[in-house]
Design a protein around this motif. Sequence first.
Motif, PDB file in Angstrom:
ATOM      1  N   VAL A   1       0.835  -1.204   0.000  1.00  0.00           N
ATOM      2  CA  VAL A   1       0.000   0.000   0.000  1.00  0.00           C
ATOM      3  C   VAL A   1       0.870   1.255   0.000  1.00  0.00           C
ATOM      4  O   VAL A   1       0.595   2.222  -0.722  1.00  0.00           O
ATOM      5  N   THR A   2       1.947   1.240   0.812  1.00  0.00           N
ATOM      6  CA  THR A   2       2.844   2.396   0.870  1.00  0.00           C
ATOM      7  C   THR A   2       3.463   2.672  -0.496  1.00  0.00           C
ATOM      8  O   THR A   2       3.573   3.828  -0.943  1.00  0.00           O
ATOM      9  N   ALA A   3       3.889   1.614  -1.182  1.00  0.00           N
ATOM     10  CA  ALA A   3       4.493   1.777  -2.508  1.00  0.00           C
ATOM     11  C   ALA A   3       3.470   2.338  -3.500  1.00  0.00           C
ATOM     12  O   ALA A   3       3.797   3.208  -4.334  1.00  0.00           O
ATOM     13  N   GLN A   4       2.229   1.860  -3.425  1.00  0.00           N
ATOM     14  CA  GLN A   4       1.201   2.343  -4.362  1.00  0.00           C
ATOM     15  C   GLN A   4       0.869   3.808  -4.108  1.00  0.00           C
ATOM     16  O   GLN A   4       0.697   4.596  -5.032  1.00  0.00           O
ATOM     17  N   LEU A   5       0.802   4.184  -2.853  1.00  0.00           N
ATOM     18  CA  LEU A   5       0.514   5.587  -2.541  1.00  0.00           C
ATOM     19  C   LEU A   5       1.636   6.499  -3.015  1.00  0.00           C
ATOM     20  O   LEU A   5       1.395   7.638  -3.420  1.00  0.00           O
ATOM     21  N   ALA A   6       2.855   5.996  -2.965  1.00  0.00           N
ATOM     22  CA  ALA A   6       3.977   6.797  -3.464  1.00  0.00           C
ATOM     23  C   ALA A   6       3.845   7.015  -4.964  1.00  0.00           C
ATOM     24  O   ALA A   6       4.144   8.102  -5.474  1.00  0.00           O
ATOM     25  N   VAL A   7       3.416   5.976  -5.680  1.00  0.00           N
ATOM     26  CA  VAL A   7       3.200   6.126  -7.124  1.00  0.00           C
ATOM     27  C   VAL A   7       2.126   7.162  -7.401  1.00  0.00           C
ATOM     28  O   VAL A   7       2.209   7.962  -8.348  1.00  0.00           O
TER      29      VAL A   7
END
Length: 721
Positions: free
Chosen positions: A613-619
């Motif tokens: 989720v953290t990686a997706q929010l960064a994108v």
Amino acid sequence: MSRDGTGGAVPPSDSGEPSEVTEGGREHAYRPSDEERCRILDQLPVPVAYFGRDQLLALANRAAAESVARPAESLVGLLPGEIEPGLYMEGGQGLVEAIERVLRTGQGELYETQLVMEGSEHIRQAAMSPVRNAAGEVEGVSVVTLDTTDQFWARRRLALLNKASMRIGSTLDVGRTAEELAELAVEDFADFVTVDLLSEVVAGDEARSVLHRDSISFHRAAQCSVLEGCPESIVAVGETHAYDSDSVVGRTLIKGEPARMVLDEVALRRWRTIEPVRSQSMRDHKIHSVMVVPLRARGVILGTTLFCRHRTPGAFGAADLQLAAELVSRAAVCVDNARRYTRERATALALQRSLLPRRAARQKAVEVTARYLPNTDGAGIGGDWFDVIPLSGARVALVVGDVVGHGLHASATMGRLRTAVRTLADVDLAPDELLTQLDDLALTLDREQPADGPEGGQVAGATCLYAVYDPATGHCTMARAGHPEPVLTRPGGSAEQLRLPPGPPLGVGGLPFESAEFELPEDSRLALYTDGLIESVGRDTGQALAELRDLLGRPAHSLDEVCDTVMETLVPEHANDDVALLLARTRRLDADHYASWDLPSDPAVVADARRRVTAQLAVWGLDDAVFTTELVVSELVTNAIRYGGDPIRLRLIRDTALICEVFDGSSTAPHLRRARMFDEGGRGLLLVASLTERWGTRYTGTGKAIWAEQPLTGVEDPGPA
């Protein structure tokens, strides 16, 4: 020698005068001479005249001469209707033709005419009888004239009032009712008429008292004249003007009683709304007589009516004032009925419009536009409605419904059903389940109405179509309750009517509802509508549906253009039913707005879920939402592993809000509770509820989904519909 009825001789009288025996045997020993006959005729109070074969006056008694204000000797030798050689009484020219007919046919005739003598009008009825000689030939015509002025005006008054009952109040329009009054009055006894209404009456509001006003504001509702263009008035129809409370009109309104007056030019100027006029004929006519009659209904002053004469020489009399008062009294009731209708219709329309959506719902699943057209009959309001309801998971519900009947009850029922649909949609019921609950509500509403009352049973027959579209999958689930099936236009332009399982109208009860699922390609157009669009008097429903599919399949630049084309083509000018049309163009969530992961039922996966989720929010550039989202994901995934079951899936959606969803295979819904001080658990959902804008649970075909939404800054509002 004469003979009696038995053939015997009748002896002469002792006086030597001829004697005569009647059937009863009584003798008449005396016959008046010609001189005495003339004296008897001359003393009759009824005008009598005799015209010879040449149609010239040969004899007239004193009453006949007095009726035309001429000596009897000066009338001998004149033609019928003449008072001097070549000068006819106004209205007397037709006597020549009438007497000529009696001379020609030998049959009596009644002739009625309106004579004007020295400024006064009289209605005379002439009984014309042929006078024959001994050979039976017509040698002249006797004319007995009766003054029937009172009878004439009584008949005319009754005829006018009868005409008023048929012509005034033909519509429930305040302005048109005022026009009907003015037109009728000008036709019969006035030369110029104005109808002024209080400004609040025209708006449909209650009329305020005219007492204690310095000036009284009026709206010129209507005016009519025997002259083209109403040159008598300096106020145009639709304009607002005022009378001082101490003016003639103001005092008349305050008293509430009609008044009449004879005016000179100086007095006329004080009216400030009418002025002397010069007619187009050779003679000058100035307004010389005016009647002011208040429009009063149910004890309330609504306005005033002015009756003026300028072409008609005679001034208004007491009978005219009484007639005008009765005429205006009838018109006032019609005006008040129209005013009440205007107010009630405006109130009902305001109620209905307040119940319909006024802004587009904040969602991106579909592009929506809608049209609503009230019927033109009756109150002009009904029970049609439409709605667009955002659901969890970026989904959207599209609703169209119709309550049978029209009026306030239908609108109020529509509002209750629409509110119920929104409430049931909020708990994420499937379409068929939602209609089942709505059907139960309709049955309850029916039971609340008295069975023998005018509103009993009106909810039964309400229809509804409920559709749920998911932009993540493109699936659309629909169910209907007696409603017309929607039309789907695919991106290529082909339009088809979607076949849905039939369902009974709401309020029938006892029958199930079924859902149908369709996959809608992106950029498809879904049309939901009420039956008023395809059903009208004199039109085949099947043909209307075919025309609707053809119109929806045509290329268009926008949904607004499609809506306008459909409404202009299919809806008649005078629609007898409400029409609601809802068009929705579908959108799909792409990779930039949607992410999903399948998770094993293992507590160790919670940390991995947070990293994803953290990686997706960064994108997505949503670094500010990382902390809250990690906590929400941890709680929801942990609950799914602990209390749910496989399959477990995590989905993240960036829409108008940031949505986090966790699916599991259990149908047990969690409940928010407040944990006590020493409880080890029970705080997860409370934490989720505190950190997010809203959260909830919905059931799926394989279990349930728990979702939570966080607001996103910088997302534009779709704006008004």
